[in-house]
Enzyme design. Structure first.
Site, mmCIF file in Angstrom:
data_model
loop_
_atom_site.group_PDB
_atom_site.id
_atom_site.type_symbol
_atom_site.label_atom_id
_atom_site.label_comp_id
_atom_site.label_asym_id
_atom_site.label_seq_id
_atom_site.Cartn_x
_atom_site.Cartn_y
_atom_site.Cartn_z
ATOM 1 N N ARG A 1 -84.305 -20.731 15.733
ATOM 2 C CA ARG A 1 -83.317 -21.529 16.470
ATOM 3 C C ARG A 1 -82.696 -22.591 15.545
ATOM 4 N NH1 ARG A 1 -85.802 -23.270 22.040
ATOM 5 N NH2 ARG A 1 -83.575 -23.565 22.458
ATOM 6 N N ARG B 1 -83.713 -21.589 34.276
ATOM 7 C CA ARG B 1 -82.534 -21.583 33.404
ATOM 8 C C ARG B 1 -82.929 -20.910 32.086
ATOM 9 N NH1 ARG B 1 -80.729 -23.792 37.256
ATOM 10 N NH2 ARG B 1 -79.620 -25.747 37.577
ATOM 11 N N ASN C 1 -97.385 -28.873 24.445
ATOM 12 C CA ASN C 1 -96.012 -28.467 24.172
ATOM 13 C C ASN C 1 -95.176 -29.700 24.484
ATOM 14 O OD1 ASN C 1 -93.433 -27.520 24.033
ATOM 15 N ND2 ASN C 1 -93.767 -25.712 25.317
ATOM 16 N N TYR D 1 -86.389 -18.700 27.148
ATOM 17 C CA TYR D 1 -87.726 -19.113 27.587
ATOM 18 C C TYR D 1 -88.418 -18.116 28.527
ATOM 19 C CZ TYR D 1 -86.269 -23.569 25.628
ATOM 20 O OH TYR D 1 -85.840 -24.554 24.777
ATOM 21 N N GLU E 1 -100.864 -27.083 19.105
ATOM 22 C CA GLU E 1 -99.450 -27.235 19.483
ATOM 23 C C GLU E 1 -98.901 -25.862 19.881
ATOM 24 O OE1 GLU E 1 -97.152 -28.690 16.192
ATOM 25 O OE2 GLU E 1 -95.231 -28.492 17.257
ATOM 26 N N ALA F 1 -88.799 -31.226 23.524
ATOM 27 C CA ALA F 1 -87.905 -31.798 22.507
ATOM 28 C C ALA F 1 -88.520 -33.002 21.791
ATOM 29 C CB ALA F 1 -86.579 -32.184 23.148
ATOM 30 N N PRO G 1 -90.645 -32.805 28.156
ATOM 31 C CA PRO G 1 -89.416 -32.815 28.952
ATOM 32 C C PRO G 1 -88.793 -31.442 29.148
ATOM 33 C CG PRO G 1 -89.072 -33.865 26.818
ATOM 34 C CD PRO G 1 -90.541 -33.666 26.975
ATOM 35 N N ASN G 2 -88.290 -31.259 30.350
ATOM 36 C CA ASN G 2 -87.530 -30.081 30.786
ATOM 37 C C ASN G 2 -88.370 -28.824 30.975
ATOM 38 O OD1 ASN G 2 -84.862 -31.284 30.926
ATOM 39 N ND2 ASN G 2 -85.011 -31.475 28.708
ATOM 40 N N HIS H 1 -95.376 -23.677 21.359
ATOM 41 C CA HIS H 1 -93.967 -23.571 21.761
ATOM 42 C C HIS H 1 -93.710 -22.179 22.306
ATOM 43 C CE1 HIS H 1 -93.102 -27.447 20.211
ATOM 44 N NE2 HIS H 1 -93.794 -27.135 19.128
HETATM 45 O O1 CA2 Z 1 -90.070 -23.442 22.834
HETATM 46 C C1 CA2 Z 1 -90.606 -24.437 23.336
HETATM 47 O O2 CA2 Z 1 -91.622 -24.391 23.996
HETATM 48 C C2 CA2 Z 1 -89.928 -25.803 23.158
HETATM 49 O O3 CA2 Z 1 -90.931 -26.778 23.032
HETATM 50 C C3 CA2 Z 1 -89.117 -26.030 24.423
HETATM 51 C C4 CA2 Z 1 -88.283 -27.306 24.379
HETATM 52 C C5 CA2 Z 1 -87.445 -27.359 23.101
HETATM 53 O O4 CA2 Z 1 -86.769 -28.600 23.016
HETATM 54 C C6 CA2 Z 1 -88.297 -27.169 21.853
HETATM 55 O O5 CA2 Z 1 -87.444 -27.163 20.733
HETATM 56 C C7 CA2 Z 1 -89.046 -25.846 21.922
HETATM 57 C C8 CA2 Z 1 -87.322 -27.379 25.565
HETATM 58 C C9 CA2 Z 1 -87.950 -27.144 26.881
HETATM 59 C C10 CA2 Z 1 -86.836 -26.914 27.835
HETATM 60 O O6 CA2 Z 1 -87.233 -25.901 28.723
HETATM 61 C C11 CA2 Z 1 -86.270 -25.357 29.512
HETATM 62 C C12 CA2 Z 1 -86.631 -24.231 30.187
HETATM 63 C C13 CA2 Z 1 -85.737 -23.611 30.984
HETATM 64 C C14 CA2 Z 1 -84.464 -24.119 31.122
HETATM 65 C C15 CA2 Z 1 -84.108 -25.249 30.452
HETATM 66 C C16 CA2 Z 1 -85.015 -25.881 29.635
#
Ligand code: CA2
Length: 154
Positions: A110, A21, A77, A26, A101, A80, A13-14, A103
């Site tokens: 974090r 964003r 990946n 990221y 895996e 969340a 997700p996301n 990230h």
């Molecule tokens: O660091 C990573 O790759 C995560 O898997 C990214 C997830 C987060 O919940 C994990 O803890 C770590 C979130 C992905 C959200 O990606 C976004 C990217 C740009 C703007 C908003 C969200």
């Protein structure tokens, strides 16, 4: 010529918001950029890639189940869901394929809720905090694994 081994690269997700964003967390690469990087790296490693993203836990579970028959390995990946999903863990354990895996961010720098991963027990390795490069390194590790160059996946 034999078909190259197929690797599923699954994104949770996301991750479709990458590059749009939170660039401080990221980076500026989009998910399309990450896909391009994976395709280039995979080709150099003699792998084929099926690159997917979903915001739905059940869809990710379905893709992991599909990988059991269709793929030689999985890069995931789970976003969340990494920190919440026993369902994805169970699917990965059932797939019986080598899993790496990834990230993008360093989850250990974090919030503490990001320090635990339900995915990790199913993975032969985990790459965190290296940005999109982590995906390329994961493909390299899988290629090595599939060549039998490293200890067998457990
Ligand atoms: O660091 C990573 O790759 C995560 O898997 C990214 C997830 C987060 O919940 C994990 O803890 C770590 C979130 C992905 C959200 O990606 C976004 C990217 C740009 C703007 C908003 C969200």
């Amino acid at each position: 010529m034999a078909k190259p081994p197929l690797v599923f690269v699954l994104n949770g997700p996301n991750l479709n918001m990458l590059g749009q964003r939170q660039p401080k967390v990221y980076g500026r690469a989009t998910l399309a950029d990450v896909e391009k990087l994976c395709r280039t790296r995979a080709e150099a490693l003699g792998l084929a890639v099926d690159f997917r993203q979903s915001n739905l836990e059940g869809e990710l579970v379905g893709w992991v189940q599909e990988a059991r028959k269709a793929a030689a390995g999985i890069v995931i990946n789970a976003g969340a869901y990494t920190h919440t999903s026993v369902a994805i863990l169970d699917a990965l354990l059932t797939a019986e394929k080598p899993v790496i895996e990834v990230h993008i961010s360093n989850v250990f720098r974090r919030e503490s809720f990001r320090h635990h991963s339900y995915v990790s027990p199913a993975a032969i390795g985990v790459i965190v905090g290296l940005g999109p490069l982590g995906y390329a390194l994961a493909l390299e590790a899988l290629a090595d694994q599939l060549r039998g160059g490293r200890r067998k996946a457990r």
